[in-house]
Design a protein around this motif. Structure first.
Motif, short mmCIF file in Angstrom:
data_model
loop_
_atom_site.label_atom_id
_atom_site.label_comp_id
_atom_site.label_asym_id
_atom_site.label_seq_id
_atom_site.Cartn_x
_atom_site.Cartn_y
_atom_site.Cartn_z
N MET A 1 -29.25 -10.01 38.20
CA MET A 1 -29.32 -8.79 37.81
C MET A 1 -27.90 -7.94 38.11
SD MET A 1 -31.30 -6.27 36.31
CE MET A 1 -33.00 -6.92 36.76
N LYS A 2 -27.12 -7.53 37.16
CA LYS A 2 -25.94 -6.62 37.42
C LYS A 2 -26.10 -5.40 36.63
CE LYS A 2 -23.07 -8.31 33.66
NZ LYS A 2 -21.49 -8.85 33.36
N THR A 3 -25.32 -4.41 37.43
CA THR A 3 -25.17 -2.95 36.68
C THR A 3 -23.91 -2.90 36.53
OG1 THR A 3 -24.73 -2.21 38.92
CG2 THR A 3 -26.88 -2.02 38.14
N GLU A 4 -23.69 -2.12 35.50
CA GLU A 4 -22.14 -1.72 34.96
C GLU A 4 -22.20 -0.55 34.04
OE1 GLU A 4 -21.38 -4.47 31.61
OE2 GLU A 4 -23.31 -5.09 31.57
N ARG A 5 -21.02 -0.26 33.92
CA ARG A 5 -20.46 1.22 33.00
C ARG A 5 -20.55 0.58 31.74
NH1 ARG A 5 -15.97 4.76 32.08
NH2 ARG A 5 -14.83 3.27 33.54
N LEU A 6 -21.10 0.82 30.75
CA LEU A 6 -20.86 0.28 29.26
C LEU A 6 -19.77 0.83 28.63
CD1 LEU A 6 -24.87 0.23 28.22
CD2 LEU A 6 -23.41 -1.37 29.29
N SER A 7 -19.24 -0.05 27.87
CA SER A 7 -18.11 0.37 27.02
C SER A 7 -18.62 1.22 25.73
CB SER A 7 -17.31 -0.99 26.35
OG SER A 7 -18.14 -1.65 25.32
N LYS A 8 -17.80 1.74 25.15
CA LYS A 8 -18.32 2.52 23.91
C LYS A 8 -19.04 1.72 22.95
CE LYS A 8 -15.11 6.51 23.52
NZ LYS A 8 -14.14 7.34 22.68
N GLU A 9 -18.72 0.47 22.78
CA GLU A 9 -19.10 -0.45 21.90
C GLU A 9 -20.54 -0.88 22.13
OE1 GLU A 9 -15.16 -0.01 21.43
OE2 GLU A 9 -16.06 -0.99 23.16
N ASP A 10 -20.96 -1.03 23.56
CA ASP A 10 -22.16 -1.29 24.09
C ASP A 10 -23.04 -0.55 24.08
OD1 ASP A 10 -21.47 -4.02 24.12
OD2 ASP A 10 -21.24 -4.03 25.98
N ARG A 11 -22.92 1.18 24.06
CA ARG A 11 -23.74 2.21 24.57
C ARG A 11 -24.81 2.07 23.54
NH1 ARG A 11 -18.87 6.51 25.40
NH2 ARG A 11 -17.95 5.53 26.87
N GLN A 12 -24.37 1.81 22.02
CA GLN A 12 -25.49 1.81 21.18
C GLN A 12 -26.66 0.81 21.50
OE1 GLN A 12 -26.13 3.73 18.32
NE2 GLN A 12 -24.41 5.04 19.06
N LYS A 13 -26.25 -0.25 22.23
CA LYS A 13 -27.32 -1.37 22.72
C LYS A 13 -28.40 -0.80 23.26
CE LYS A 13 -24.00 -5.06 22.19
NZ LYS A 13 -23.01 -6.00 22.94
N THR A 14 -28.31 0.57 23.80
CA THR A 14 -29.60 1.09 24.77
C THR A 14 -30.44 1.73 23.78
OG1 THR A 14 -28.24 3.13 25.12
CG2 THR A 14 -27.73 1.36 26.73
N ARG A 15 -30.33 1.88 22.78
CA ARG A 15 -30.94 2.76 22.14
C ARG A 15 -32.39 2.09 21.72
NH1 ARG A 15 -29.81 5.25 15.97
NH2 ARG A 15 -32.03 6.09 15.74
N SER A 16 -32.87 0.83 21.80
CA SER A 16 -33.89 0.38 21.82
C SER A 16 -34.90 0.62 23.04
CB SER A 16 -34.04 -1.25 21.55
OG SER A 16 -33.38 -2.02 22.56
N LEU A 17 -34.03 0.51 23.99
CA LEU A 17 -34.75 0.85 25.45
C LEU A 17 -35.12 2.60 25.46
CD1 LEU A 17 -35.56 0.32 28.40
CD2 LEU A 17 -33.25 0.82 29.01
N TYR A 18 -34.33 3.37 24.71
CA TYR A 18 -34.42 4.56 24.62
C TYR A 18 -35.73 5.07 23.94
CZ TYR A 18 -33.60 9.74 24.15
OH TYR A 18 -33.70 11.32 24.20
N GLU A 19 -35.84 4.20 22.77
CA GLU A 19 -37.02 4.62 21.97
C GLU A 19 -38.17 4.06 22.49
OE1 GLU A 19 -34.70 4.16 17.47
OE2 GLU A 19 -35.31 2.59 18.70
N GLU A 20 -38.16 2.86 23.46
CA GLU A 20 -39.34 2.20 23.85
C GLU A 20 -39.93 3.37 25.05
OE1 GLU A 20 -40.05 -1.24 27.09
OE2 GLU A 20 -38.67 -1.71 25.59
N VAL A 21 -38.91 3.92 25.69
CA VAL A 21 -39.48 4.72 27.06
C VAL A 21 -39.79 6.10 26.52
CG1 VAL A 21 -38.95 5.64 29.34
CG2 VAL A 21 -38.18 3.21 28.65
#
Length: 358
Positions: A1-21
């Motif tokens: 497990m690692k934490t990171e600040r996402l690039s602009k390109e990767d921010r959209q990849k969080t959308r599925s988690l947003y919709e799930e929660v």
């Protein structure tokens, strides 16, 4: 497990988690958020292999603190996938966010909590209470005789409305989000995603205020802000509008800008925003006092070690200063979480108006 600040390109990849929660948010709102907020915010995420299993978003706001503009960070969309909960992911994300904002010298971080108990251990405390009341339509039959007119806010109205709202807010509050034309433009998009709209109130060619109408699971009027000399007429005209647009409904009025008498008689206060100090020196610099105040104190901060220490804090009319002093007996200790309460009369956060959703 690692934490990171996402690039602009990767921010959209969080959308599925947003919709799930955040299942309570409509598809229209999620689309608005990922189209209009994530290109400009910061997202910190926890990954296991390539899977995003936790996230926290920092949305930027330009704040006005005692008529001075400062940068604000609003923490939203803190979420962890169900199967990864209770593994310290949120703690790791918050610690990384604290370090990130400290380096940028942000005075504080604020949020609207899903649960107070989640954030209290991280030294967040409530600092803003939103005033709320209800109106029942169907009770007023007589039409207003005022010369005020109402219309939905358009692009051509944004510059003048920006000036009027900032003028109204600066007369009553020490801390608020600056109503720039860009702020209002984005707010219009957000309202449309929530089946809402912004209504401007006019006296001839003069703009005298506005309010937001949201019609989702409940009908809500948010931030009815009027020039003082037009308050009674604008309130009357607003109620006439509601009688016409929302007949026989109970309308929630939130963040209503009221007189002291109205607060005492009609409204209830709902704890709304929590905050915690990030960069101690920057936070102290925003304190102000007509009478010079000097405090020597030991500050404890378990999450941001650079804030720990023995200090002398001096607050004057022009602002606050802080310097480290030698450790010595007789100096009281205080948690960073309780420091705003100690300086409540000097702190702009004690006189805030912050009602943003995201």
């Amino acid at each position: 497990m690692k934490t990171e600040r996402l690039s602009k390109e990767d921010r959209q990849k969080t959308r599925s988690l947003y919709e799930e929660v955040f299942t309570e948010d409509s598809a229209e709102f999620v689309q608005y958020y990922y189209q209009n907020k994530t290109p400009f915010n910061e997202i910190f995420a926890a990954r296991e292999d390539s899977q995003i299993c936790g996230m926290a978003h920092l949305n930027p706001y330009l704040l006005v603190s005692d008529k001075k503009e400062i940068q604000g960070a609003y923490l939203v969309a803190v979420a962890t996938k169900k199967e990864f909960r209770h593994r310290g992911i949120m703690t790791a994300l918050l610690k990384e966010i604290f370090d990130f904002l400290y380096e940028k010298r942000y005075p504080f971080l604020y949020l609207m909590p899903a649960s107070e108990a989640i954030y209290t251990p991280f030294d967040f405390r409530f600092f803003y209470t939103q005033r709320q009341k209800t109106w029942q339509t169907g009770c007023v039959k007589q039409k207003s005789k005022s010369m005020l007119s109402l219309r939905e806010v358009q692009e051509k109205d944004l510059i003048i409305l920006s000036r009027i709202l900032n003028e109204i807010l600066s007369q009553k509050y020490r801390l608020f989000a600056s109503r720039t034309p860009d702020y209002l433009r984005d707010l219009n998009r957000e309202l449309r995603a929530m089946n809402g709209k912004m209504i401007g109130i006019w006296h001839g060619e003069e703009c005298v205020g506005s309010f937001q109408l949201i019609q989702e699971s409940e009908t809500m009027i948010l931030e009815p802000l009027f020039k003082e000399e037009y308050r009674a007429l604008a309130s009357e005209k607003t109620q006439e509008f509601l009688e016409r647009e929302c007949p026989n409904e109970t309308i929630k009025i939130a963040a209503n800008d009221e007189t002291k008498k109205e607060k005492e008689e009609e409204s209830t206060g709902k704890p709304w925003m929590m905050a915690r100090i990030i960069h101690l020196e920057s936070w102290v610099s925003n304190l102000k006092s007509e009478k010079r105040k000097v405090v020597q104190i030991h500050i404890k901060d378990r999450w941001i070690a650079k804030n720990e220490g023995w200090y002398e804090i001096i607050v004057e009319k022009e602002g606050g200063t802080i310097r480290k002093i030698e450790q010595r007996h007789g100096i009281a200790s205080i948690s960073i979480a309780d420091l705003p309460q100690l300086f409540k009369t000097e702190d702009p956060m004690a006189d805030a108006f912050l009602n943003e959703w995201v």
